[in-house]
Structure formats: C-alpha cells, structure tokens
Design a protein around this motif. Structure first.
Motif, short mmCIF file in Angstrom:
data_model
loop_
_atom_site.label_atom_id
_atom_site.label_comp_id
_atom_site.label_asym_id
_atom_site.label_seq_id
_atom_site.Cartn_x
_atom_site.Cartn_y
_atom_site.Cartn_z
N HIS A 73 -32.75 51.53 73.39
CA HIS A 73 -32.04 50.40 73.96
C HIS A 73 -30.73 50.77 74.65
CE1 HIS A 73 -34.96 47.96 71.79
NE2 HIS A 73 -34.65 48.62 70.70
N GLY A 74 -30.37 52.06 74.64
CA GLY A 74 -29.15 52.48 75.32
C GLY A 74 -27.87 51.99 74.67
N ILE A 75 -27.92 51.68 73.36
CA ILE A 75 -26.75 51.18 72.64
C ILE A 75 -26.14 52.32 71.85
CG2 ILE A 75 -25.93 49.55 70.90
CD1 ILE A 75 -28.27 47.73 71.66
N ARG A 76 -24.91 52.69 72.19
CA ARG A 76 -24.23 53.80 71.53
C ARG A 76 -22.97 53.29 70.85
NH1 ARG A 76 -25.96 55.33 76.53
NH2 ARG A 76 -27.48 57.03 76.61
N LEU A 77 -22.65 53.87 69.72
CA LEU A 77 -21.51 53.42 68.93
C LEU A 77 -20.21 53.53 69.72
CD1 LEU A 77 -20.29 52.50 66.23
CD2 LEU A 77 -20.20 54.90 65.55
N ALA A 78 -20.02 54.62 70.45
CA ALA A 78 -18.76 54.84 71.15
C ALA A 78 -18.64 54.00 72.42
CB ALA A 78 -18.61 56.32 71.50
N SER A 79 -19.73 53.41 72.88
CA SER A 79 -19.69 52.61 74.11
C SER A 79 -19.08 51.25 73.83
CB SER A 79 -21.10 52.44 74.68
OG SER A 79 -21.67 53.69 75.00
N HIS A 80 -18.29 50.76 74.77
CA HIS A 80 -17.68 49.45 74.64
C HIS A 80 -18.77 48.38 74.52
CE1 HIS A 80 -15.29 45.89 75.52
NE2 HIS A 80 -14.19 46.63 75.32
N PRO A 81 -18.63 47.42 73.58
CA PRO A 81 -19.68 46.41 73.40
C PRO A 81 -20.05 45.66 74.66
CG PRO A 81 -18.10 46.31 71.60
CD PRO A 81 -17.54 47.28 72.60
N THR A 82 -19.08 45.38 75.53
CA THR A 82 -19.39 44.62 76.73
C THR A 82 -20.13 45.42 77.78
OG1 THR A 82 -17.22 45.18 77.66
CG2 THR A 82 -17.38 43.13 76.39
N THR A 83 -20.24 46.74 77.59
CA THR A 83 -20.97 47.56 78.56
C THR A 83 -22.46 47.64 78.22
OG1 THR A 83 -20.63 49.64 77.34
CG2 THR A 83 -18.93 48.97 78.92
N GLN A 84 -22.86 47.12 77.04
CA GLN A 84 -24.27 47.16 76.69
C GLN A 84 -25.04 46.21 77.60
OE1 GLN A 84 -24.96 49.45 74.51
NE2 GLN A 84 -22.79 49.78 74.10
N LEU A 85 -26.13 46.69 78.13
CA LEU A 85 -26.92 45.88 79.05
C LEU A 85 -27.58 44.73 78.30
CD1 LEU A 85 -28.69 48.66 81.15
CD2 LEU A 85 -26.74 47.23 81.82
N PRO A 86 -27.61 43.52 78.89
CA PRO A 86 -28.33 42.42 78.25
C PRO A 86 -29.80 42.79 78.07
CG PRO A 86 -27.00 41.64 80.10
CD PRO A 86 -27.01 43.13 80.17
N LEU A 87 -30.30 42.48 76.88
CA LEU A 87 -31.69 42.81 76.57
C LEU A 87 -32.53 41.55 76.63
CD1 LEU A 87 -31.07 45.22 73.59
CD2 LEU A 87 -31.60 45.82 75.94
N THR A 88 -33.52 41.53 77.50
CA THR A 88 -34.41 40.39 77.61
C THR A 88 -35.60 40.60 76.70
OG1 THR A 88 -33.77 40.11 79.91
CG2 THR A 88 -35.78 38.99 79.18
N PRO A 89 -35.86 39.67 75.73
CA PRO A 89 -37.00 39.84 74.85
C PRO A 89 -38.29 39.91 75.64
CG PRO A 89 -35.55 38.07 74.11
CD PRO A 89 -35.11 38.46 75.47
N PRO A 90 -39.31 40.65 75.14
CA PRO A 90 -40.58 40.72 75.86
C PRO A 90 -41.23 39.35 75.97
CG PRO A 90 -40.77 41.62 73.63
CD PRO A 90 -39.32 41.39 73.89
#
Length: 270
Positions: free
Chosen positions: A234-251
């Motif tokens: 999902h491209g979610i990393r601890l050190a990455s700023h929360p607002t930089t996480q891409l929105p995830l659309t459910p299948p």
C-alpha cells in the motif's frame, strides 16, 4: 486522515445491548471514527500481535511461578496503565517531530485528540476496575450490589483490551503504522525493567529470559511484518508524513455499477 470526524459510536449502539460488556466495549473502545483495515492479511497479523502482546502484559511467569497470583495481576494492570499513559503520547510525539520535517502536522489534531480521549478512557476504566476489585473484599453486604458491577467491568475491560490492543487507541486514524510501532515500544518497555534488574520472578535464568523476552521479540517481529506489508502493498511507510499517503479506494464488488464521472473517490481508510 479519515476517521477524525464523526460521532463516537456512529449511532449503531442502543440502550438494549449495553448490559452486555462485549457490545458496550466495542462501542466505547472501537469507535466509529477508527478507519477500517485496508488489508485482510494485516488484520490477521494484528490479531497475532495482540495475542503475543496479551502474554507480555499479563506476564506468563505468574502462571509458571507456582500458581496464578491475583494481586500481582492487579499490580500488572496498574503498571501497564501507567506505561500506556506516558509511553503512548511520548512515542506519538516523537513521530510528530519526524513528520513535522516533511510537512505541517496541524491537520492531525482531531485524530490525535480522539486517540488521547480513548487512551484516557481506557486507563480510567482499568483504574476504576482495580479499585473496585480491591474494595470488594471488605464490602460486606454491599458486595450484593458491588459484585455485579465488578463482574460487568471485568468483562468490559477484558473486551476493551482486545479492541484497543488491535487499534491501539485509534492511532491508525493518525498513521497506519502507529499501532504496530506502539505495540512494539510498549511491550519492550514492560519487559526491560525485569531484565535489567535481574528480577526473574523465581524462574531459572533460561526460563526467565524466555518469558521476559519471548513476548516482546514476538510482538516486534509481527509488527515489522505488519509495517512491511503496509509498505509493499500500500506504499504506507512509518517515516512518511500521514498526509502524503495516497487515498486508497476499496476494491469494487463484482457487478457494481461504474462510478459516475466527477464523483470523488472514497476517503482514505473509509
């Protein structure tokens, strides 16, 4: 982040089920603003992590030391509450300092405030339960009234511990990697004092090290797997700023109608 807004229960709880601790605990300790899991595999890892964390919190040595010590269990509950009350905000504060270098953290305040309320609510419930348990022994005839309340609270706290152990006070609403990080930090902080002081609780050196370090090592391994899954899938990393996480659309479910043009995608974590 999604999950920072909305009512606590989402309007799903009525007065009827409140007498059942499991329903009340889910409504209180897994509120509607906590984002749903984005990966079934991560959810399974959470359950395994929770089981290992429960072993660390209760202390397996109380069972193999020559019998279960009820007073020691109460002492462990209060100790765990103090640890949670201090280490959770401290750990989150460290991560906020890291994320602040990459962007503003002001938008995280609603989610942070919700998580803090959930933490205080859980710790307060534990303290209340322990105090009532210690009072019940000398309550006399009042035990007829106090007993059912204490039994309900025990079930309420036990079920609540399961929920907050999985969602770690809703901190996934701040960042998906915070729950495994907090689980790791907490279990190590609970274990290291016994290791450093050499307090093996009457166990041999081998068994003492096994039971003191076994649970935190297990929790750490599972938490790393959980964060690795979030990173790789999902491209979610601890050190990455929360607002930089891409929105995830459910299948989309099979045979679902196409989304109308111009309609926004569901928010992250919804």
């Amino acid at each position: 982040m999604a999950g920072s807004q909305g009512s606590w229960t989402g309007g799903a709880l009525t007065a009827g089920p409140l007498w059942k601790p499991k329903y009340a605990a889910r409504a209180v300790f897994h509120p509607a603003w906590i984002p749903e899991s984005i990966d079934p595999a991560v959810e399974r890892l959470k359950k395994i992590r929770l089981i290992a964390g429960t072993v660390a919190a209760i202390g397996v040595y109380t069972f193999v030391e020559g019998g279960f010590a009820f007073d020691e269990m109460l002492e462990n509950m209060l100790t765990a509450s103090v640890v949670l009350l201090f280490i959770t905000p401290l750990t989150v504060g460290v991560m906020l300092f890291v994320w602040r270098r990459r962007g503003s953290v002001g938008g995280l305040r609603p989610s942070l405030f919700n998580s803090l309320k959930l933490l205080l609510l859980f710790v307060g419930t534990i303290v209340l339960t322990v105090v009532l348990l210690q009072t019940a022994g000398g309550a006399g005839l009042f035990i007829l009234v106090l007993g059912p309340v204490v039994l309900w609270l025990i079930g309420f706290v036990a079920r609540g511990a399961w929920h907050v152990g999985a969602n770690f006070f809703g901190t996934a609403g701040v960042h998906r990697c915070l729950p495994p990080l907090l689980a790791t930090v907490t279990t190590w902080l609970m274990a290291l004092p016994d290791l450093f002081t050499g307090d093996l609780h009457g166990l041999s050196l081998g068994l003492g090290i096994l039971f003191i370090l076994g649970a935190p090592l297990t929790v750490t391994g599972i938490s790393l797997l959980e964060m690795r899954r979030l990173d790789q899938r999902h491209g979610i990393r601890l050190a990455s700023h929360p607002t930089t996480q891409l929105p995830l659309t459910p299948p989309m479910p099979p045979n679902a109608p196409p989304m109308p043009p111009g309609r926004p995608a569901p928010p992250y974590g919804s």
